[in-house]
Design a protein around this motif. Structure first.
Motif, PDB file in Angstrom:
ATOM      1  N   LEU A 119     -19.551 -23.677  19.247  1.00  0.00           N
ATOM      2  CA  LEU A 119     -18.659 -22.516  19.120  1.00  0.00           C
ATOM      3  C   LEU A 119     -19.016 -21.413  20.115  1.00  0.00           C
ATOM      4  O   LEU A 119     -18.213 -20.504  20.341  1.00  0.00           O
ATOM      5  N   ALA A 120     -20.208 -21.483  20.699  1.00  0.00           N
ATOM      6  CA  ALA A 120     -20.629 -20.470  21.671  1.00  0.00           C
ATOM      7  C   ALA A 120     -20.082 -20.740  23.063  1.00  0.00           C
ATOM      8  O   ALA A 120     -20.446 -20.057  24.021  1.00  0.00           O
ATOM      9  N   VAL A 124     -14.165 -23.385  23.835  1.00  0.00           N
ATOM     10  CA  VAL A 124     -14.015 -23.829  22.443  1.00  0.00           C
ATOM     11  C   VAL A 124     -13.458 -22.681  21.593  1.00  0.00           C
ATOM     12  O   VAL A 124     -12.579 -22.894  20.753  1.00  0.00           O
ATOM     13  N   ALA A 125     -13.952 -21.474  21.819  1.00  0.00           N
ATOM     14  CA  ALA A 125     -13.476 -20.326  21.051  1.00  0.00           C
ATOM     15  C   ALA A 125     -11.976 -20.132  21.212  1.00  0.00           C
ATOM     16  O   ALA A 125     -11.267 -19.781  20.255  1.00  0.00           O
ATOM     17  N   LYS A 126     -11.451 -20.381  22.396  1.00  0.00           N
ATOM     18  CA  LYS A 126     -10.016 -20.193  22.648  1.00  0.00           C
ATOM     19  C   LYS A 126      -9.160 -21.119  21.789  1.00  0.00           C
ATOM     20  O   LYS A 126      -8.001 -20.801  21.492  1.00  0.00           O
ATOM     21  N   ILE A 127      -9.726 -22.254  21.408  1.00  0.00           N
ATOM     22  CA  ILE A 127      -8.985 -23.190  20.550  1.00  0.00           C
ATOM     23  C   ILE A 127      -8.638 -22.528  19.220  1.00  0.00           C
ATOM     24  O   ILE A 127      -7.581 -22.810  18.635  1.00  0.00           O
ATOM     25  N   PHE A 128      -9.492 -21.602  18.768  1.00  0.00           N
ATOM     26  CA  PHE A 128      -9.319 -20.970  17.466  1.00  0.00           C
ATOM     27  C   PHE A 128      -8.728 -19.557  17.577  1.00  0.00           C
ATOM     28  O   PHE A 128      -8.771 -18.791  16.611  1.00  0.00           O
ATOM     29  N   ASP A 129      -8.172 -19.215  18.738  1.00  0.00           N
ATOM     30  CA  ASP A 129      -7.547 -17.912  18.946  1.00  0.00           C
ATOM     31  C   ASP A 129      -6.118 -17.958  18.414  1.00  0.00           C
ATOM     32  O   ASP A 129      -5.236 -18.549  19.027  1.00  0.00           O
ATOM     33  N   THR A 130      -5.890 -17.316  17.272  1.00  0.00           N
ATOM     34  CA  THR A 130      -4.562 -17.363  16.656  1.00  0.00           C
ATOM     35  C   THR A 130      -3.734 -16.110  16.906  1.00  0.00           C
ATOM     36  O   THR A 130      -2.531 -16.111  16.653  1.00  0.00           O
ATOM     37  N   LYS A 162     -20.010 -13.490  20.238  1.00  0.00           N
ATOM     38  CA  LYS A 162     -19.416 -12.881  21.440  1.00  0.00           C
ATOM     39  C   LYS A 162     -17.993 -13.374  21.671  1.00  0.00           C
ATOM     40  O   LYS A 162     -17.207 -12.716  22.354  1.00  0.00           O
ATOM     41  N   TYR A 163     -17.663 -14.523  21.122  1.00  0.00           N
ATOM     42  CA  TYR A 163     -16.381 -15.158  21.409  1.00  0.00           C
ATOM     43  C   TYR A 163     -15.487 -15.282  20.183  1.00  0.00           C
ATOM     44  O   TYR A 163     -14.361 -15.774  20.285  1.00  0.00           O
ATOM     45  N   PHE A 164     -15.992 -14.837  19.029  1.00  0.00           N
ATOM     46  CA  PHE A 164     -15.237 -14.953  17.784  1.00  0.00           C
ATOM     47  C   PHE A 164     -15.182 -13.620  17.054  1.00  0.00           C
ATOM     48  O   PHE A 164     -16.106 -12.803  17.145  1.00  0.00           O
TER      49      PHE A 164
END
Length: 233
Positions: A119-120, A124-130, A162-164
């Motif tokens: 997740l860092a 990968v973080a962009k996949i969960f950007d809603t 940092k990404y979530f």
């Protein structure tokens, strides 16, 4: 013939908010009232207040239906473990619970996200950007839960804070979000625990973390499991 009334034994159960505890306390109530001829009431107080009430032994709270040891270490150290007051006893055969960060199986299969450290990675973080702000979202737990604090520590420790952005909506709101995401096969990542009914309804997989190799916190220096560079702080 007049028969004097007798007083039933009264049992006060400390009420907790999560599904498993609610189920356990209602089973206990049914058993005590049907088979032991007792009288049961529930008392809803903050979890931190339940253990001092148990310690008093004055009947304000007689039993607590569920305990998560990682979330109540201070209480265990004060009232339960050998060398403490030992005024509270655990049942001899507790069930084992686990907790961690989960994704649906279709997310893992499609994106090969298997470790919490994955997740860092910004991609990968962009996949969960809603919401389109460039950061992913994860449910850390509800406001006021000790588990929510643990989730946020995990995020910081593994570097994905940092990404979530952490969501702390109430559990029923999250469960509705999970149901909607699952039906649409949309990415979602979240804190949860087992055993719970959602694992019978959905294919959910916990992201891997390294095995526990010691406490690194300053307050654990006298613990036999202390390790200066241990993984758990």
């Amino acid at each position: 013939i007049a028969v004097p009334a007798y007083a039933k034994d009264k049992v006060v159960i400390g009420e907790q908010s999560w599904t498993g505890a609610i189920a356990i306390q209602n089973i206990m109530k049914a058993v005590i009232e049907k088979y032991l001829d007792g009288e049961v009431s529930f008392l809803l107080v903050a979890e931190e207040a339940m253990y001092p009430a148990l310690d008093k032994g004055d009947g304000s709270i007689d039993v607590v239906p569920d305990l998560w040891s990682q979330h109540t270490t201070a209480m265990l150290n004060e009232y339960v473990l050998p060398g403490s007051k030992e005024s509270i006893r655990l049942n001899k055969t507790p069930y084992k619970g686990t907790e961690g960060i989960f994704v649906p199986g279709y997310v893992q299969d499609q994106h090969n996200i298997r470790k919490l450290a994955d997740l860092a990675k910004p991609e990968v973080a962009k996949i969960f950007d809603t919401d389109g702000d460039g950061k992913g979202e994860y449910w850390a737990g509800a406001v006021g839960w000790e588990a929510t604090n643990h989730s946020m520590v995990r995020a910081k420790s593994y570097g994905f804070d940092k990404y979530f952005t952490a969501s702390t909506v109430e559990q029923p709101v999250f469960l509705a979000q999970l149901s909607a995401a699952y039906q649409r096969k949309e990415p979602i990542v979240f804190y949860y625990w087992t055993p719970e009914w959602i694992f019978a309804s959905y294919d959910l997989r916990m992201l891997e973390e390294p095995p526990f190799d010691g406490w690194s916190s300053e307050d654990k220096k006298n613990d036999p499991l202390y390790k200066a560079d241990g993984c758990y702080k």
